[in-house]
Design an enzyme around this catalytic site. Structure first.
Site, PDB file in Angstrom:
ATOM      1  N   TRP A   1       0.819  -1.210   0.120  1.00 39.24           N
ATOM      2  CA  TRP A   1      -0.073   0.063   0.095  1.00 39.24           C
ATOM      3  C   TRP A   1       0.748   1.376  -0.033  1.00 39.24           C
ATOM      4  CZ3 TRP A   1      -2.866  -4.133   0.985  1.00 39.24           C
ATOM      5  CH2 TRP A   1      -4.368  -4.127   0.558  1.00 39.24           C
TER       6      TRP A   1
ATOM      7  N   GLN B   1      -3.160   7.565  -3.252  1.00 38.65           N
ATOM      8  CA  GLN B   1      -3.239   7.695  -1.811  1.00 38.65           C
ATOM      9  C   GLN B   1      -2.494   8.816  -1.281  1.00 38.65           C
ATOM     10  OE1 GLN B   1      -2.269   3.994   0.493  1.00 38.65           O
ATOM     11  NE2 GLN B   1      -4.226   3.866   1.326  1.00 38.65           N
TER      12      GLN B   1
ATOM     13  N   ASP C   1     -10.773   5.735   4.571  1.00 39.33           N
ATOM     14  CA  ASP C   1     -11.850   5.060   3.806  1.00 39.33           C
ATOM     15  C   ASP C   1     -13.441   5.553   4.191  1.00 39.33           C
ATOM     16  OD1 ASP C   1      -9.503   3.708   3.482  1.00 39.33           O
ATOM     17  OD2 ASP C   1     -10.197   1.708   3.606  1.00 39.33           O
TER      18      ASP C   1
ATOM     19  N   ARG D   1     -15.575  -2.717  10.639  1.00 33.88           N
ATOM     20  CA  ARG D   1     -15.350  -2.280   9.283  1.00 33.88           C
ATOM     21  C   ARG D   1     -16.464  -1.579   8.578  1.00 33.88           C
ATOM     22  NH1 ARG D   1     -10.629  -3.127   7.347  1.00 33.88           N
ATOM     23  NH2 ARG D   1     -11.525  -3.188   5.324  1.00 33.88           N
TER      24      ARG D   1
ATOM     25  N   TYR E   1     -13.416   2.177  12.412  1.00 33.73           N
ATOM     26  CA  TYR E   1     -12.619   2.401  11.695  1.00 33.73           C
ATOM     27  C   TYR E   1     -12.151   3.968  11.646  1.00 33.73           C
ATOM     28  CZ  TYR E   1     -10.100   0.300   7.645  1.00 33.73           C
ATOM     29  OH  TYR E   1      -8.775  -0.346   7.022  1.00 33.73           O
ATOM     30  N   TRP E   2     -12.548   4.734  10.674  1.00 39.86           N
ATOM     31  CA  TRP E   2     -12.417   6.195  10.589  1.00 39.86           C
ATOM     32  C   TRP E   2     -13.565   6.874  10.883  1.00 39.86           C
ATOM     33  CZ3 TRP E   2      -7.341   7.603   9.716  1.00 39.86           C
ATOM     34  CH2 TRP E   2      -6.451   6.808   8.820  1.00 39.86           C
TER      35      TRP E   2
ATOM     36  N   GLU F   1      -3.618  -1.590  14.731  1.00 37.26           N
ATOM     37  CA  GLU F   1      -3.882  -0.743  13.576  1.00 37.26           C
ATOM     38  C   GLU F   1      -4.368   0.540  13.940  1.00 37.26           C
ATOM     39  OE1 GLU F   1      -6.884  -2.443  10.939  1.00 37.26           O
ATOM     40  OE2 GLU F   1      -6.604  -1.167   9.158  1.00 37.26           O
TER      41      GLU F   1
HETATM   42  C1  GLC Z   1      -6.932   0.993   4.980  1.00 37.07           C
HETATM   43  C2  GLC Z   1      -6.794   2.300   5.288  1.00 37.07           C
HETATM   44  C3  GLC Z   1      -5.726   2.772   4.475  1.00 37.07           C
HETATM   45  C4  GLC Z   1      -4.556   1.910   4.644  1.00 37.07           C
HETATM   46  C5  GLC Z   1      -4.779   0.387   4.196  1.00 37.07           C
HETATM   47  C6  GLC Z   1      -3.687  -0.663   4.538  1.00 37.07           C
HETATM   48  O1  GLC Z   1      -7.769   0.854   3.822  1.00 37.07           O
HETATM   49  O2  GLC Z   1      -8.014   3.007   5.450  1.00 37.07           O
HETATM   50  O3  GLC Z   1      -5.450   3.980   5.154  1.00 37.07           O
HETATM   51  O4  GLC Z   1      -3.583   2.361   3.665  1.00 37.07           O
HETATM   52  O5  GLC Z   1      -5.958  -0.020   4.931  1.00 37.07           O
HETATM   53  O6  GLC Z   1      -3.335  -0.424   5.801  1.00 37.07           O
END
Ligand code: GLC
Length: 411
Positions: A32, A100, A158, A191, A338-339, A382
């Site tokens: 990523w 990203q 996300d 999630r 998550y976010w 995470e």
């Molecule tokens: C999720 C996160 C993103 C991150 C990815 C891998 O999609 O929202 O920010 O890069 O996971 O960790």
């Protein structure tokens, strides 16, 4: 401390797949974009050579138009959806079709400054590639002024409430059947929900159908929002790229122009009713009306704003651990999803760079202490519940280990 340093280095080594690092085993089996440059920053604390390799491998996935994709699929893994066939970008190596947050130039500057002699030739080779990526951001994604995203995943945040107004206009009802993989790795309650996922796939399908034509996606894609996070990250990255260019004796006037233009666009993401920087739907002009942690990257971008200082103290004081991804006093705050509320150590590490650079030493020390406490208590997760500190998402996470080595674990 010493013991945790060793654990953090071990996590980086174990998530190393040979030239690139996966975010965590299982849940995220590929390279990523922004995870990778954090990994590089972490590697630089004990293996400068490996740090450069990480970034070089990331840029091996760069498109001809300059975009550096958000995922590089170096080898196939059935445990992840949506994989390379679903994206259908037809690149070698295979990649996703969006980008990203561009933290790379900022992290490359750090890695370079940790050992300039060893890094000079590698910096010189990477520099034109980074310039090409920044040019892509300026020409394509910043065409409306601030940095915009064409898919919530492009923001790296996300399912943040920042994207709710844009997502509401995406029709996810015709995406056809598909099998999610993420919920097989971690608890579904942490999630994004199914409705969100259908829309993520619908946006992806639009991109694939037009052959990943950026002009078409910007003009007619189902989702286009200004992102305060990428706006601030890119502004900072432009300046770091200028410093690197000067170090190499390059003419940096083009990059200076991009930085000036982006800085001039920052007032356009100020939501006067919210009293904060905010995400905005470019098609409709609708504000997200959400105070996310991305707004607190203003200092990281070198911008002073007393109203934002006050907002930051308020949201920070409303929780126990660090700065949450979304306003803890807003109705939609969800501390484990998550976010939509959790505290992400990686974003806090960027906020901390801004605090430090702007001379807010006491705040920087507080943020570091609160982040370190979470990791000391539970490990390299995470993200965390900012209210009670519960560890969430994937464990042995690369970027959490990396920011421990570079920042949170430092006295
Ligand atoms: C999720 C996160 C993103 C991150 C990815 C891998 O999609 O929202 O920010 O890069 O996971 O960790």
């Amino acid at each position: 401390m010493t013991h945790l340093n060793e654990t953090a280095r071990d996590i980086l080594r174990k998530n190393d797949r040979g030239g690139y690092t996966v975010p965590t085993d299982g849940l995220y089996p590929y390279q990523w974009n922004w995870d990778s440059v954090f990994a590089a920053w972490g590697f630089a604390t004990f293996d400068n050579d490996r740090a450069w390799t990480e970034v070089e491998t990331l840029f091996s996935g760069q498109w001809d138009d300059g975009m550096v994709p958000h995922i590089i699929f170096h080898q196939s893994d059935p445990g992840y959806f949506p994989g390379p066939d679903v994206w259908g970008t037809n690149k070698t190596p295979q990649t996703s079709g969006i980008s990203q947050p561009p933290v790379a130039a900022t992290m490359v500057r750090k890695i370079y400054e940790m050992d300039p002699e060893a890094g000079r030739a590698r910096l010189a080779a990477l520099y034109p590639r980074m310039v090409a990526w920044h040019r892509w951001w300026h020409d394509v994604r910043c065409a409306p002024g601030p940095a915009c995203i064409t898919h919530p995943w492009e923001s790296g945040r996300d399912n943040c409430p920042d994207w709710d107004v844009g997502m509401a206009n995406v029709d996810g009802s015709n995406v056809g059947p598909y099998q999610r993989r993420d919920t097989g790795h971690v608890d579904a309650s942490m999630r994004p929900g199914k409705e969100d996922y259908d829309r993520y796939i619908a946006i992806l399908q639009f991109g694939k159908a037009c052959g990943w034509n950026h002009a078409e996606i910007m003009a007619n894609g189902p989702f286009l929002m200004a992102d305060p996070g990428i706006t601030f990250i890119l502004l900072r990255a432009h300046r770091d790229l200028i410093a690197l260019g000067q170090e190499l004796g390059e003419d940096v006037s083009e990059i200076t122009g991009w930085a000036d233009a982006l800085e001039a666009a920052v007032p356009s993401i100020w939501n006067p009713d919210l009293g904060a920087y905010d995400a905005r739907d470019i098609r409709t002009g609708t504000w997200a009306n959400n105070l996310s942690s991305a707004a607190y990257l203003f200092l990281y971008a070198g911008i002073e704003n007393p109203d934002m200082d006050a907002q930051m103290q308020r949201t920070w004081d409303a929780v126990t651990y660090g700065i949450p991804s979304s306003d803890p006093e807003a109705a939609h705050f969800d501390p484990r999803r998550y976010w939509r509320g959790p505290m992400w150590p990686v974003v806090n590490s960027l906020i901390a760079l801004g605090l430090k650079d702007s001379g807010r030493d006491a705040d920087e020390a507080r943020l570091r202490r609160e982040t370190a406490t979470l990791i000391e208590k539970s490990g390299f997760y995470e993200y965390f519940d900012p209210v009670d500190g519960t560890p969430c998402g994937g464990s042995n996470f690369t970027w959490t280990a990396a920011i421990w080595l570079t920042w949170a674990g430092r006295d």
